[in-house]
Design a protein around this motif. Structure first.
Motif, PDB file in Angstrom:
ATOM      1  N   LEU A  45       0.830  -1.213   0.000  1.00 22.00           N
ATOM      2  CA  LEU A  45       0.000   0.000   0.000  1.00 22.00           C
ATOM      3  C   LEU A  45       0.858   1.254   0.000  1.00 22.00           C
ATOM      4  O   LEU A  45       0.555   2.238  -0.692  1.00 22.00           O
ATOM      5  N   LEU A  46       1.964   1.228   0.764  1.00 22.72           N
ATOM      6  CA  LEU A  46       2.842   2.390   0.806  1.00 22.72           C
ATOM      7  C   LEU A  46       3.479   2.654  -0.561  1.00 22.72           C
ATOM      8  O   LEU A  46       3.620   3.810  -0.981  1.00 22.72           O
ATOM      9  N   ARG A  47       3.853   1.577  -1.250  1.00 21.75           N
ATOM     10  CA  ARG A  47       4.431   1.761  -2.583  1.00 21.75           C
ATOM     11  C   ARG A  47       3.404   2.367  -3.547  1.00 21.75           C
ATOM     12  O   ARG A  47       3.743   3.209  -4.385  1.00 21.75           O
ATOM     13  N   GLN A  48       2.158   1.918  -3.426  1.00 16.46           N
ATOM     14  CA  GLN A  48       1.117   2.510  -4.266  1.00 16.46           C
ATOM     15  C   GLN A  48       0.919   3.989  -3.960  1.00 16.46           C
ATOM     16  O   GLN A  48       0.807   4.816  -4.872  1.00 16.46           O
ATOM     17  N   ILE A  49       0.884   4.331  -2.676  1.00 16.27           N
ATOM     18  CA  ILE A  49       0.689   5.733  -2.287  1.00 16.27           C
ATOM     19  C   ILE A  49       1.867   6.581  -2.762  1.00 16.27           C
ATOM     20  O   ILE A  49       1.684   7.696  -3.271  1.00 16.27           O
ATOM     21  N   GLN A  50       3.087   6.045  -2.587  1.00 19.13           N
ATOM     22  CA  GLN A  50       4.260   6.794  -3.024  1.00 19.13           C
ATOM     23  C   GLN A  50       4.224   7.025  -4.537  1.00 19.13           C
ATOM     24  O   GLN A  50       4.554   8.115  -5.016  1.00 19.13           O
ATOM     25  N   ILE A  71       1.778   9.797  -5.269  1.00 21.51           N
ATOM     26  CA  ILE A  71       2.312  11.118  -4.923  1.00 21.51           C
ATOM     27  C   ILE A  71       3.296  11.595  -5.982  1.00 21.51           C
ATOM     28  O   ILE A  71       3.280  12.769  -6.385  1.00 21.51           O
ATOM     29  N   GLU A  72       4.157  10.702  -6.451  1.00 20.71           N
ATOM     30  CA  GLU A  72       5.130  11.091  -7.475  1.00 20.71           C
ATOM     31  C   GLU A  72       4.441  11.514  -8.760  1.00 20.71           C
ATOM     32  O   GLU A  72       4.841  12.490  -9.406  1.00 20.71           O
ATOM     33  N   LEU A 109       1.439  12.779  -9.004  1.00 20.88           N
ATOM     34  CA  LEU A 109       0.785  14.068  -8.770  1.00 20.88           C
ATOM     35  C   LEU A 109       1.790  15.204  -8.795  1.00 20.88           C
ATOM     36  O   LEU A 109       1.510  16.303  -9.304  1.00 20.88           O
ATOM     37  N   GLU A 110       2.984  14.969  -8.228  1.00 23.65           N
ATOM     38  CA  GLU A 110       4.002  16.018  -8.237  1.00 23.65           C
ATOM     39  C   GLU A 110       4.471  16.327  -9.652  1.00 23.65           C
ATOM     40  O   GLU A 110       4.789  17.469  -9.992  1.00 23.65           O
ATOM     41  N   GLN A 111       4.539  15.305 -10.516  1.00 24.55           N
ATOM     42  CA  GLN A 111       4.965  15.524 -11.891  1.00 24.55           C
ATOM     43  C   GLN A 111       3.935  16.327 -12.684  1.00 24.55           C
ATOM     44  O   GLN A 111       4.274  17.057 -13.612  1.00 24.55           O
ATOM     45  N   ARG A 112       2.663  16.209 -12.326  1.00 26.54           N
ATOM     46  CA  ARG A 112       1.614  16.928 -13.053  1.00 26.54           C
ATOM     47  C   ARG A 112       1.632  18.421 -12.754  1.00 26.54           C
ATOM     48  O   ARG A 112       1.244  19.236 -13.573  1.00 26.54           O
ATOM     49  N   GLY A 113       2.028  18.772 -11.544  1.00 28.66           N
ATOM     50  CA  GLY A 113       2.023  20.196 -11.185  1.00 28.66           C
ATOM     51  C   GLY A 113       0.604  20.717 -11.088  1.00 28.66           C
ATOM     52  O   GLY A 113      -0.211  20.227 -10.308  1.00 28.66           O
ATOM     53  N   ASP A 114       0.299  21.727 -11.897  1.00 26.47           N
ATOM     54  CA  ASP A 114      -1.031  22.368 -11.869  1.00 26.47           C
ATOM     55  C   ASP A 114      -2.022  21.686 -12.799  1.00 26.47           C
ATOM     56  O   ASP A 114      -3.146  22.161 -12.967  1.00 26.47           O
ATOM     57  N   GLU A 115      -1.631  20.586 -13.406  1.00 27.21           N
ATOM     58  CA  GLU A 115      -2.544  19.901 -14.328  1.00 27.21           C
ATOM     59  C   GLU A 115      -3.733  19.339 -13.565  1.00 27.21           C
ATOM     60  O   GLU A 115      -3.572  18.730 -12.485  1.00 27.21           O
ATOM     61  N   PRO A 116      -4.965  19.528 -14.061  1.00 27.79           N
ATOM     62  CA  PRO A 116      -6.144  18.998 -13.360  1.00 27.79           C
ATOM     63  C   PRO A 116      -6.064  17.480 -13.230  1.00 27.79           C
ATOM     64  O   PRO A 116      -5.578  16.780 -14.114  1.00 27.79           O
ATOM     65  N   VAL A 117      -6.532  16.990 -12.111  1.00 26.44           N
ATOM     66  CA  VAL A 117      -6.497  15.561 -11.833  1.00 26.44           C
ATOM     67  C   VAL A 117      -7.879  14.966 -12.068  1.00 26.44           C
ATOM     68  O   VAL A 117      -8.871  15.419 -11.482  1.00 26.44           O
ATOM     69  N   VAL A 118      -7.950  14.015 -12.961  1.00 26.88           N
ATOM     70  CA  VAL A 118      -9.192  13.287 -13.205  1.00 26.88           C
ATOM     71  C   VAL A 118      -9.140  12.006 -12.388  1.00 26.88           C
ATOM     72  O   VAL A 118      -8.441  11.052 -12.730  1.00 26.88           O
ATOM     73  N   VAL A 119      -9.857  11.976 -11.278  1.00 34.90           N
ATOM     74  CA  VAL A 119      -9.741  10.876 -10.333  1.00 34.90           C
ATOM     75  C   VAL A 119     -10.220   9.568 -10.946  1.00 34.90           C
ATOM     76  O   VAL A 119      -9.576   8.524 -10.815  1.00 34.90           O
ATOM     77  N   MET A 120     -11.354   9.579 -11.637  1.00 35.79           N
ATOM     78  CA  MET A 120     -11.898   8.344 -12.190  1.00 35.79           C
ATOM     79  C   MET A 120     -10.945   7.740 -13.208  1.00 35.79           C
ATOM     80  O   MET A 120     -10.703   6.540 -13.216  1.00 35.79           O
TER      81      MET A 120
END
Length: 286
Positions: free
Chosen positions: A85-90, A93-94, A96-107
């Protein structure tokens, strides 16, 4: 003759002797009892009692060690789950950090992650054929994520020591109706004991040895830990638990025998396996 009269000095000397005469008389000594002597039967009975007490202490120690081993095994499995689970979360996070201000489509992200996870796992049914190359046979197996450890039906389980390590000798626990290579039905199998597990049941608890065997299921080829116990009262001589399934397989409970039966010398061709396949979704484990 006139009686002799004692002088006052003589009376003074005799008076203490007369008064303490009883105390001065030596007391009769009691006869000492001889030390008890054990008969051979009594000695043997005492030795047997001592051996029995020592055996009980050893059994209690074995039980404590077995419980500790079981707890450690469960903790290791939990640690592996947490690490996954920690590897998935990490990874999330990585990304999301690479996207910066790019909108996140959760689905879309969830669907992508699910697809990647499925691509890495093999799909299996609730019942499958497995192969044991080290033993030289195929067997029917029930797949059950509710069980922690996989189980192999065994009889005549005998513990012994080899090079200072614990080993077991056993035969496959199969009935006349079970599909197995005939040449291995009565063959002895010897394996080192990896650990022991304590199984809790309504009738009490029991300690079972765990051995490691090479197992195949379709394209899967893994060393699998099996607890040894008599499963001849059940339809499947093998049960595959979640420790085997973790990270490598997914279960489709609506399907059975998604993978071909492996072939071994002395066995029937894989294309005849359908004649030997059974489906028992409601079988209860013991």
């Amino acid at each position: 003759m006139r009686p002799t009269r004692l002088s006052a000095a003589a009376l003074w000397l005799l008076t203490p002797l007369l008064l303490t005469g009883c105390a001065l008389a030596p007391a009769p000594q009691a006869e000492s009892e001889p030390d008890p002597v054990l008969s051979p039967d009594a000695f043997e009975a005492r030795i047997e009692q001592l051996e029995h007490n020592i055996a009980l202490r050893c059994d209690r120690q074995d039980d404590r060690l077995s419980r500790q081993g079981q707890r450690q095994g469960q903790l290791m499995a939990d640690v592996q789950d947490v690490g996954y689970l920690l590897r998935q979360i990490q990874g999330n996070i990585e990304r999301l950090e690479q996207r910066g201000d790019e909108p996140v489509v959760v689905m879309a992200e969830c669907n992508e992650q699910a697809s990647e996870a499925l691509d890495d796992k093999e799909l299996v049914g609730r019942a499958e054929w497995i192969g044991l190359p080290d033993v030289g046979t195929y067997l029917r197996a029930r797949v059950d994520s509710g069980a922690n450890t996989s189980s192999l039906s065994a009889m005549d389980i005998t513990r012994f020591e080899r090079d200072g390590e614990d080993w077991v000798r056993f035969k496959l626990g199969v009935n006349d109706d079970d599909v197995v290579i005939d040449d291995v039905r009565d063959e002895w199998i010897e394996r080192p004991v990896i650990r022991r597990v304590r199984i809790l049941q309504a009738a009490g608890s029991e300690s079972r040895p765990v051995v490691s065997l090479l197992m195949t299921l379709g394209p899967i080829r893994e060393q699998v830990e099996f607890t040894l116990n008599d499963r001849t009262h059940l339809n499947f001589p093998v049960l595959l638990g979640r420790r085997f399934l973790m990270d490598i397989a997914l279960i489709d409970v609506a399907e059975s025998y998604l993978h071909s039966r492996p072939e071994f010398p002395g066995g029937r061709p894989a294309d005849e396996a359908s004649q030997d396949e059974i489906n028992d979704q409601d079988e209860e484990e013991g």
